[in-house]
Write a protein that holds these residues in place. Structure first.
Motif, PDB file in Angstrom:
ATOM      1  N   ARG A 189     -26.435  36.894  36.674  1.00 31.98           N
ATOM      2  CA  ARG A 189     -27.124  35.547  36.360  1.00 31.98           C
ATOM      3  C   ARG A 189     -26.299  34.511  35.630  1.00 31.98           C
ATOM      4  N   LEU A 190     -25.100  35.190  34.864  1.00 33.20           N
ATOM      5  CA  LEU A 190     -24.554  34.137  33.925  1.00 33.20           C
ATOM      6  C   LEU A 190     -23.242  34.565  33.673  1.00 33.20           C
ATOM      7  N   THR A 191     -22.113  33.551  33.693  1.00 31.73           N
ATOM      8  CA  THR A 191     -20.713  33.927  32.995  1.00 31.73           C
ATOM      9  C   THR A 191     -20.382  33.164  32.211  1.00 31.73           C
ATOM     10  N   TYR A 192     -19.474  33.670  31.149  1.00 33.29           N
ATOM     11  CA  TYR A 192     -19.096  32.717  30.328  1.00 33.29           C
ATOM     12  C   TYR A 192     -17.376  32.973  30.156  1.00 33.29           C
ATOM     13  N   THR A 193     -16.725  32.131  30.378  1.00 32.26           N
ATOM     14  CA  THR A 193     -15.127  32.265  30.187  1.00 32.26           C
ATOM     15  C   THR A 193     -14.566  31.523  28.949  1.00 32.26           C
ATOM     16  N   ALA A 194     -13.971  32.271  28.052  1.00 37.78           N
ATOM     17  CA  ALA A 194     -13.398  31.510  26.791  1.00 37.78           C
ATOM     18  C   ALA A 194     -12.546  32.445  25.965  1.00 37.78           C
ATOM     19  N   ASP A 195     -11.657  31.939  25.292  1.00 39.23           N
ATOM     20  CA  ASP A 195     -10.889  32.920  24.347  1.00 39.23           C
ATOM     21  C   ASP A 195     -11.642  33.345  23.150  1.00 39.23           C
ATOM     22  N   ILE A 196     -13.004  34.169  23.339  1.00 36.76           N
ATOM     23  CA  ILE A 196     -13.777  34.386  22.180  1.00 36.76           C
ATOM     24  C   ILE A 196     -13.212  35.089  21.175  1.00 36.76           C
ATOM     25  N   VAL A 197     -11.936  35.914  21.185  1.00 41.61           N
ATOM     26  CA  VAL A 197     -11.516  36.446  19.925  1.00 41.61           C
ATOM     27  C   VAL A 197     -10.887  35.513  18.948  1.00 41.61           C
TER      28      VAL A 197
END
Length: 486
Positions: A189-197
């Motif tokens: 349903r959903l993806t999120y790509t990021a340098d969350i750290v």
């Protein structure tokens, strides 16, 4: 209805306890309760409740993870609220608030996956139950932090998930691609790509994980049931002894496939018996109820070195002993406190008093000299085997008493007495002439008769002798005829 106006701080009604599920330690706050060993009710169908569930062990976002659970969002649609949030945050295990922020309001820094079942118009909520990825506890989708990804309809086919049904949830974090993926009811349903750290957690990869929920002026039952999480159910590496078996245990799937097949009782079940003959890395492919695979592995090391064993010897003053010396040998395994079995053996086929005991005695052979090696084979309860050996030098015959000597000063057979390399105790030696007169007497084994009597040379003839002495625990008596030759 606006749920922000009447927030009730969860800290004001904090009810904290610890719940164990396997090795997982959870902290339950507010109205949260455990309903069994894998399910937790966060709120009841009561207004203004708040409950949260946090694991006490931080996870490392530099590593990937998989989480499979079932979400229950209640049975009331139009009159139901508010939803559930899956959250990551480094702050504490007692976070949460009631009301429209779904127990996650203003938690900073944080990353949340919101399963929102109520339309707050001033938050920019759509008119369907939705999923949104948010940061810093901001559920207002009008703000950038309140909609890192989404909102999207939670169930691809139905705008309502407050339907008295459990909904399959899967959340995966791929640390390599830095992608968070959200599946519900078998659909991505959903993806999120990021340098969350770095972008969200200021470079700190260690965070608590858990679920929060809340009700406000409307309510619903909110429940989470865990199927599998890689940070709780990850298979632990094991070490076994040769010939030993152990049962592997995977869970959270609809089907399983283990590889390699070598040493496994069954490759298609969750809990096969593993009996590898050498160190083996087993991998299991687990298909969830949606047919999506995830993987786990376990390294089974086959190694005898689960314990050590050493031999102590008494007397322990030397490793060289005369023939006929009684020795006490003791096996000392490390660690102790376990039931070990023992077998003693000898390189010269010597006989032990108890060859199956941890301590035994053996007497050095009287008819030979040279190296004698004694070995103990110790076996643990698990079947691991260790050996230890000790070698001693057999110095030959225990003692000798000549029956003829020639005290002529040539350095060969010049004196009479007890000849031994052993330590001698309680020694007496007497020599008599043919009329029974004592011509030599001593209580010192190092003193020998040189063939003299009253400072004169004794005549060449036959004599009688009596020698009594003790070596170790053995008492000896020697007597007989002696010939003096000049």
């Amino acid at each position: 209805m606006n749920h922000i106006a009447q927030r009730l701080s969860l800290f004001a009604i904090l009810y904290l306890f610890t719940c164990f599920s396997g090795q997982a330690q959870f902290f339950l706050n507010g109205n949260a309760v455990a309903t069994n060993d894998s399910c937790y009710q966060l709120t009841a169908a009561v207004n203004w409740e708040a409950g949260s569930l946090w694991n006490g062990q931080k996870i490392n976002l530099n590593s990937s993870f998989d989480l499979l659970a079932d979400l229950f969002l209640g049975c009331e649609d139009l009159q139901g609220a508010d939803g559930i949030v899956f959250g990551l945050q480094p702050i504490s295990t007692s976070i949460g608030t009631s009301g429209g922020a779904i127990g996650f309001g203003d938690v900073e820094p944080s990353l949340g996956v919101e399963f929102d079942t109520y339309q707050n118009l001033d938050f920019g909520d759509p008119d369907f139950d939705h999923i949104t990825i948010i940061s810093d506890g901001i559920v207002n989708h009008i703000l950038p932090q309140g909609a890192l990804a989404g909102p999207v309809q939670a169930n691809v086919d139905d705008p309502n998930i407050e339907d008295c049904e459990y909904h399959q949830l899967r959340i995966t974090w791929d640390a390599e691609t830095q992608t968070l993926s959200i599946y519900l009811d078998c659909d991505l349903r959903l993806t999120y790509t990021a340098d969350i750290v770095n972008d969200i957690f200021n470079g700190d990869p260690l965070v608590f994980w858990g679920f929060t929920s809340a009700t406000g002026g409307l309510n619903n039952v909110h429940e989470v049931c865990f199927s599998y999480t890689s940070f709780l159910n990850e298979l632990a590496d094991q070490t076994i002894c040769p010939g030993e078996s152990l049962q592997l245990e995977a869970n959270g799937g609809a089907s399983y496939l283990w590889s390699p097949a070598t040493g496994l009782s069954d490759t298609g079940i969750s809990n096969p018996i593993a009996s590898p003959t050498e160190t083996t890395l087993y991998t299991v492919e687990i298909l969830d109820d949606c047919g999506i695979p995830f993987y786990d592995d376990v390294l089974i090391t086959v190694d005898n070195d689960q314990f050590d064993v050493a031999i102590d010897i008494m007397p322990n003053t030397t490793t060289a002993f005369p023939a006929g010396t009684e020795l006490e040998l003791s096996a000392n395994p490390t660690p102790g406190g376990e039931n070990y079995s023992y077998i003693w053996s000898s390189s010269v086929n010597n006989t032990f008093s108890d060859p199956a005991a941890d301590s035994t005695t053996v007497t050095t052979l009287v008819d030979q000299e040279g190296t004698e090696t004694y070995t103990v084979t110790a076996t643990s309860e698990d079947g691991c085997v260790q050996e230890a050996s000790i070698s001693i030098e057999n110095l030959g015959i225990l003692y000798s008493v000549p029956n003829i000597f020639s005290p002529n000063g040539d350095g060969n057979n010049d004196v009479f007495g007890l000849f031994t390399n052993a330590d001698v105790d309680t020694y007496t030696c007497k020599v008599f002439n043919r009329w029974g007169k004592v011509v030599f007497e001593t209580s010192t084994p190092e003193v020998f008769w040189d063939g003299s009597f009253n400072d004169n040379q004794a005549p060449s003839e036959s004599y009688l002798y009596m020698i009594n002495f003790q070596i170790g625990s053995q008492q000896f008596e020697e007597q007989g005829s002696l010939t003096l030759v000049r």
